[in-house]
Design a protein around this motif. Structure first.
Motif, PDB file in Angstrom:
ATOM      1  N   ASP A 105     -12.431 -15.421  14.955  1.00 26.38           N
ATOM      2  CA  ASP A 105     -11.130 -15.518  15.628  1.00 26.38           C
ATOM      3  C   ASP A 105     -10.255 -14.305  15.331  1.00 26.38           C
ATOM      4  N   LEU A 130     -19.923 -19.225  21.598  1.00 24.35           N
ATOM      5  CA  LEU A 130     -18.624 -19.425  22.227  1.00 24.35           C
ATOM      6  C   LEU A 130     -18.735 -20.288  23.475  1.00 24.35           C
ATOM      7  N   ARG A 180     -13.453 -20.330  25.557  1.00 24.68           N
ATOM      8  CA  ARG A 180     -13.130 -19.425  24.441  1.00 24.68           C
ATOM      9  C   ARG A 180     -13.474 -17.985  24.816  1.00 24.68           C
ATOM     10  N   ARG A 181     -14.587 -17.796  25.505  1.00 23.96           N
ATOM     11  CA  ARG A 181     -14.993 -16.457  25.909  1.00 23.96           C
ATOM     12  C   ARG A 181     -13.954 -15.844  26.856  1.00 23.96           C
TER      13      ARG A 181
END
Length: 464
Positions: free
Chosen positions: A243, A263, A267-268
């Protein structure tokens, strides 16, 4: 765009209808000490008398060229393994540098021939063999305990096929480069090896990218800001450190994070990264799973263009994913499909053909099994763009009159395509044979009479 010009003799050397007596005459040609045109030596299915003539050819370059031929059978090339010239033996050991069809793998030399070349007195021959891309995995695995460290290093290319005791021996090898490379092979599962490699400047970047990191080392490198893109790709990196790297100021670091396999798509997509139109899509976990249907599905359906580009390089895409990627708006996704997948839809092949042009498109039009043929003359013979007019020559229904017309086309690539077509009327074919920009294409034309092929050889000084 500049077309490639070559001689009528080069064309005749590649002509599929070249009679065996003329082929033998051409292969015997000294060529000023360089031997016959390379096209004669790279022909598919050379008859045995021609192969025998090449093996005994006095011109060194002729034997070297045949040793590198991607069209020759490995058993034929192997007959040069005892050649008196180290250059020839090294060419045999290294193998073909290219093939007409990259989808077709080059068959390796027999293991017994490789063993002979590995014991060659010339270091250049031994080096060519251990660095060859065409050595069988079984032979590479047999090298794990070879006395030559270069051979043991080559065995590391099939690390997963080696026995545990061979792993242990290579990790304790007397040669430091072999030890380092073996440790890099083993470090994804060994934190102790990884920690040792991190103290070796030569191994540091690769160890950071692949090794099993403990948290303290990961935090230390993140704080120091050293090789952060490699660190961002490491599979063992703790999630909270991932992160932190996902918001790193360096775009290359953020891009590396965005490619991590664990991921989610959400999130990607939340990571701010940039992908250029020319980045090819080399992604380790997709390449490793190039035939894994779950990996291919995740990559092909991702919003990340590099993952889709990587998936498009697989010849193992199932029909649903192939259709999905065929509709992709990313140019490189479609280009990779056209290059790597034998079932790429015609509309994708045509769009890539038109966009890239030149020699690549010519290769695709002649070499891809799905590239269309029927109806091309009616669709493209009068197209304003020459890249399309070339395609009319591929149509089996194109008339001799159309082929002749296209042999006068303003576009040189179109003229060359027409000059090599057997439907071209003989008077125009003979005219083309005398034109510098068409001579090579006309020489390859299977309709060229044998006496005209012989005349080309006469003019080029090839002895009768």
């Amino acid at each position: 765009m500049v077309a490639f010009y070559s001689s009528a003799l080069d064309g005749v050397a590649a002509n599929p209808a070249l009679p065996t007596p003329l082929l033998l005459r051409l292969i015997a040609f000294d060529g000023g000490g360089h031997g016959p045109p390379f096209q004669a030596l790279h022909r598919t299915g050379l008859p045995e008398p021609a192969v025998a003539a090449v093996l005994a050819h006095p011109a060194l370059d002729a034997r070297v060229e045949f040793a590198k031929s991607g069209q020759a059978e490995p058993e034929q090339r192997a007959r040069l393994a005892g050649d008196p010239s180290p250059r020839v033996r090294a060419a045999v050991a290294h193998g073909p540098e290219w093939s007409h069809d990259h989808r077709k793998k080059v068959r390796p030399l027999p293991d017994a021939v490789c063993a002979r070349l590995l014991e060659d007195p010339e270091a250049s021959v031994r080096s060519a063999l251990v660095n060859s891309r065409h050595v069988a995995p079984s032979f590479l695995a047999s090298l794990a305990r070879h006395p030559d460290p270069a051979a043991r290093h080559a065995a590391l290319r099939v690390w997963d096929e080696l026995a545990p005791d061979e792993h242990a021996a290579l990790l304790d090898d007397p040669d430091p480069e072999v030890r380092r490379s073996a440790a890099l092979c083993a470090c994804p599962d060994d934190a102790g090896l990884t920690a040792a490699l991190l103290r070796d400047p030569a191994a540091l970047p690769e160890a950071l990218r692949r090794g099993l990191l403990d948290r303290a080392d990961a935090e230390r490198f993140l704080t120091e800001g050293i090789h952060l893109a490699e660190l961002a790709a490491n599979p063992s990196l703790p999630a909270d450190l991932v992160d932190r790297l996902a918001v790193d100021p360096d775009d290359g670091v953020r891009l590396a994070v965005s490619l991590r396999p664990e991921l989610s798509e959400a999130r990607r997509a939340a990571i701010d990264f940039t992908v250029t139109p020319y980045t090819t899509g080399d992604v380790d976990w997709v390449a490793a799973g190039i035939a894994d249907q779950d990996v291919l599905h995740r990559a092909a359906t991702s919003t990340h263009p590099l993952l889709r580009r990587a998936a498009a390089r697989s010849p193992h895409l199932p029909p649903d994913l192939l259709r999905h990627l065929a509709e992709d708006t990313d140019d490189l996704v479609r280009t990779h499909l056209a290059i790597y997948h034998p079932d790429t839809p015609e509309e994708v092949l045509m769009s890539v053909y038109a966009r890239l042009g030149g020699t690549f498109s010519a290769w695709m039009a002649t070499g891809h099994p799905r590239f269309p043929r029927d109806g091309l003359a009616a669709r493209y013979a009068n197209h304003p763009n020459g890249i399309y007019r070339q395609l009319a020559v591929r149509d089996p229904a194109a008339s001799p009159e159309l082929i002749e017309r296209l042999s006068h086309d303003p576009d040189v690539w179109t003229r060359q395509a027409a000059a090599g077509d057997p439907r071209l009327p003989l008077p125009r074919l003979l005219e083309a044979l005398a034109l510098p920009e068409l001579a090579c294409s006309a020489g390859t034309n299977p309709a060229l009479p044998p006496d005209e092929m012989a005349a080309v050889m006469d003019k080029a000084g090839v002895p009768a």
